[in-house]
Design an enzyme around this catalytic site. Sequence first.
Site, PDB file in Angstrom:
ATOM      1  N   SER A 126       0.819  -1.216   0.000  1.00 14.89           N
ATOM      2  CA  SER A 126       0.000   0.000   0.000  1.00 14.89           C
ATOM      3  C   SER A 126       0.853   1.268   0.000  1.00 14.89           C
ATOM      4  O   SER A 126       1.925   1.326   0.596  1.00 14.89           O
ATOM      5  CB  SER A 126      -0.914   0.019   1.226  1.00 14.89           C
ATOM      6  OG  SER A 126      -1.860  -1.008   1.168  1.00 14.89           O
ATOM      7  N   TRP A 156       0.561   2.243   5.939  1.00 13.18           N
ATOM      8  CA  TRP A 156      -0.312   1.237   6.565  1.00 13.18           C
ATOM      9  C   TRP A 156       0.394  -0.121   6.658  1.00 13.18           C
ATOM     10  O   TRP A 156      -0.223  -1.161   6.445  1.00 13.18           O
ATOM     11  CB  TRP A 156      -1.641   1.087   5.821  1.00 13.18           C
ATOM     12  CG  TRP A 156      -2.279   2.366   5.398  1.00 13.18           C
ATOM     13  CD1 TRP A 156      -2.645   2.734   4.137  1.00 13.18           C
ATOM     14  CD2 TRP A 156      -2.660   3.467   6.238  1.00 13.18           C
ATOM     15  NE1 TRP A 156      -3.218   3.971   4.131  1.00 13.18           N
ATOM     16  CE2 TRP A 156      -3.239   4.456   5.411  1.00 13.18           C
ATOM     17  CE3 TRP A 156      -2.555   3.730   7.608  1.00 13.18           C
ATOM     18  CZ2 TRP A 156      -3.721   5.670   5.896  1.00 13.18           C
ATOM     19  CZ3 TRP A 156      -3.025   4.943   8.086  1.00 13.18           C
ATOM     20  CH2 TRP A 156      -3.597   5.882   7.245  1.00 13.18           C
ATOM     21  N   ILE A 157       1.673  -0.119   6.989  1.00 13.30           N
ATOM     22  CA  ILE A 157       2.432  -1.364   6.988  1.00 13.30           C
ATOM     23  C   ILE A 157       2.425  -2.003   8.371  1.00 13.30           C
ATOM     24  O   ILE A 157       3.025  -1.486   9.321  1.00 13.30           O
ATOM     25  CB  ILE A 157       3.885  -1.141   6.506  1.00 13.30           C
ATOM     26  CG1 ILE A 157       3.890  -0.404   5.159  1.00 13.30           C
ATOM     27  CG2 ILE A 157       4.619  -2.471   6.419  1.00 13.30           C
ATOM     28  CD1 ILE A 157       3.092  -1.085   4.060  1.00 13.30           C
ATOM     29  N   ARG A 243      -5.900 -13.696   2.638  1.00 15.18           N
ATOM     30  CA  ARG A 243      -7.307 -13.495   3.005  1.00 15.18           C
ATOM     31  C   ARG A 243      -7.789 -14.559   3.983  1.00 15.18           C
ATOM     32  O   ARG A 243      -8.683 -14.308   4.793  1.00 15.18           O
ATOM     33  CB  ARG A 243      -8.173 -13.483   1.748  1.00 15.18           C
ATOM     34  CG  ARG A 243      -7.978 -12.232   0.923  1.00 15.18           C
ATOM     35  CD  ARG A 243      -8.704 -12.266  -0.400  1.00 15.18           C
ATOM     36  NE  ARG A 243      -8.348 -11.082  -1.180  1.00 15.18           N
ATOM     37  CZ  ARG A 243      -8.075 -11.086  -2.474  1.00 15.18           C
ATOM     38  NH1 ARG A 243      -8.132 -12.225  -3.155  1.00 15.18           N
ATOM     39  NH2 ARG A 243      -7.758  -9.971  -3.105  1.00 15.18           N
ATOM     40  N   GLU A 363      -5.877  -5.896   3.594  1.00 19.73           N
ATOM     41  CA  GLU A 363      -5.703  -7.042   2.692  1.00 19.73           C
ATOM     42  C   GLU A 363      -6.885  -7.190   1.740  1.00 19.73           C
ATOM     43  O   GLU A 363      -7.359  -8.290   1.456  1.00 19.73           O
ATOM     44  CB  GLU A 363      -5.426  -8.325   3.474  1.00 19.73           C
ATOM     45  CG  GLU A 363      -4.068  -8.267   4.183  1.00 19.73           C
ATOM     46  CD  GLU A 363      -3.618  -9.595   4.737  1.00 19.73           C
ATOM     47  OE1 GLU A 363      -3.917 -10.648   4.149  1.00 19.73           O
ATOM     48  OE2 GLU A 363      -2.945  -9.568   5.781  1.00 19.73           O
TER      49      GLU A 363
END
Length: 382
Positions: A126, A156-157, A243, A363
């Site tokens: 991201s 956003w890591i 996911r 994700e």
Amino acid sequence: MNFNLSEEQLMIQQAARDFAQTELLPGVIERDNQQKFPHEQVKKMGEMGFLGMMVDPKYGGAGMDSVSYVLAIEEIAKVDASAAVVMSVNNSLVCAGLEKFCNEEQKMKYLKPLASGEVIGAFALSEPEAGSDATSQQTTAVDHGDHYILNGTKNWITNGGTATYYIVIAQTDPEKKHKGINAFIVEKGWEGFAIGPKEDKLGIRGSDTHSLLFTDVKIPKENRIGEDGFGFNFAMAVLNGGRIGIASQALGIASGAYELALKYAQVRKAFKTEIINHQAIAFKLADMATSIMAARMLCYKAAVEKDEGKDISEIGAMAKLYSSQVAMDTSIEAVQIHGGYGYVKEYHVERMMRDAKITQIYEGTSEIQKIVISRSIVKNSK
């Protein structure tokens, strides 16, 4: 599909449940309040084999199946969703991708310490202008023969401040668009690599989320993953598996909130009887239990199909889409069942409600999951 868990799977589930109760539950409210990373607890998770669960033992992993992974994350997330996302990222986004796509030298150097829990990793895709649209990478990695020069920003890591190794996705040839994207292994401490301040988040506050800043970072050519231009396909493949981890985290949040709500409803009295005897509350619990079971079956099916080598893009998206909604709905109802007590930190469910929201975002947002599912439906209907 066989719904009976094996003896080994049940042992893993129980080990994760015991660990969550004895090691994670004490201090979980304090860590949330103080945004404190669970360093000691994550170290112990590594020692238990929870940070490289599905990796071959020759690379430091535990060699378990994906169902065992789902079981373990659910139990961890019941108590501490922040610890669960650390576990999910290291397993699904970092170790899984390295084991499947890296060469032997890369595996021995990077995968082995990551899978054994000696260090943890992060996945940097991201950017400020590239969230759901992963093809719009602005971070660049210019080819200089025997090395690349990396410039750009990732945000956003998860594990951004505590990781030792980072998988970074960057654009090498803009004219080729997504076919010009590459994936690289970057080490903390390299010249030009800086870590931004920790984000002050609504939920999963025990996990550290940072921006990563790259200024003329020199990456050796041997740290590229796969062939030139493989980066986008690498990222998409890794996210497909990831996911399952986030769906399992969401399942755990929902299960934890439900168990607390059930326990509370059994002891809290109103109108001269326990509130579980009131239909208004009993029906809430019935809906919660049913939704959780459905989410669990989706997670199990996705895990089984992953181990069978099937394409899990659709079922994985379904599992994440549905489980994240169940986490949100169940945690909100758990707060409602607790009444005023649900609104204070001591009873845990308000934290679970805050933690649940991110499972619908990271994700791949719920909207992205619907795109994945609908495209699969269209493709398979032809």
